[in-house]
Design a protein around this motif. Structure first.
Motif, short mmCIF file in Angstrom:
data_model
loop_
_atom_site.label_atom_id
_atom_site.label_comp_id
_atom_site.label_asym_id
_atom_site.label_seq_id
_atom_site.Cartn_x
_atom_site.Cartn_y
_atom_site.Cartn_z
N UNK A 196 0.85 -1.19 0.00
CA UNK A 196 0.00 0.00 0.00
C UNK A 196 0.89 1.25 0.00
N UNK A 197 0.48 2.34 -0.68
CA UNK A 197 1.31 3.54 -0.76
C UNK A 197 1.71 4.15 0.58
N UNK A 198 0.95 3.93 1.64
CA UNK A 198 1.33 4.51 2.94
C UNK A 198 2.21 3.56 3.74
N UNK A 199 3.02 2.79 3.04
CA UNK A 199 4.10 1.99 3.60
C UNK A 199 3.63 0.84 4.49
N UNK A 200 2.74 0.03 3.96
CA UNK A 200 2.33 -1.18 4.65
C UNK A 200 2.02 -2.25 3.60
N UNK A 201 1.93 -3.49 4.07
CA UNK A 201 1.52 -4.59 3.21
C UNK A 201 0.22 -5.14 3.76
N UNK A 202 -0.71 -5.52 2.86
CA UNK A 202 -2.02 -6.00 3.28
C UNK A 202 -2.42 -7.25 2.53
N UNK A 203 -3.18 -8.09 3.21
CA UNK A 203 -3.84 -9.25 2.60
C UNK A 203 -5.31 -9.13 2.98
N UNK A 204 -6.18 -9.10 1.98
CA UNK A 204 -7.62 -8.99 2.22
C UNK A 204 -8.29 -10.27 1.71
N UNK A 205 -9.08 -10.88 2.58
CA UNK A 205 -9.80 -12.11 2.21
C UNK A 205 -11.29 -11.82 2.32
N UNK A 206 -12.01 -12.02 1.23
CA UNK A 206 -13.45 -11.77 1.21
C UNK A 206 -14.24 -13.02 0.89
N UNK A 207 -15.53 -12.97 1.19
CA UNK A 207 -16.41 -14.08 0.84
C UNK A 207 -17.55 -13.58 -0.05
N UNK B 281 0.70 -5.36 7.79
CA UNK B 281 1.99 -5.22 8.45
C UNK B 281 2.52 -3.85 8.13
N UNK B 282 2.85 -3.09 9.16
CA UNK B 282 3.41 -1.76 8.99
C UNK B 282 4.89 -1.90 8.66
#
Length: 41
Positions: free
Chosen positions: A16-27, A37-38
């Motif tokens: 993400x541009x604001x310096x973090x990594x993300x994993x999104x899980x949807x149903x 994670x920052x």
């Protein structure tokens, strides 16, 4: 797990541009959970 072609649960790590990594899980009902994670030191 990525070898199966699930329509809704296909998580991917995204930086993400604001310096973090993300994993999104949807149903299929529109629910989602996000793990992040920052990366700032």
């Amino acid at each position: 797990m990525l070898s199966k072609k699930y329509k809704f649960a296909r998580p991917d790590i995204e930086t993400i541009p604001w310096n973090s990594r993300e994993v999104c899980i949807g149903d299929r009902f529109g629910n989602r959970i996000v793990f992040f994670e920052n990366l700032q030191k």
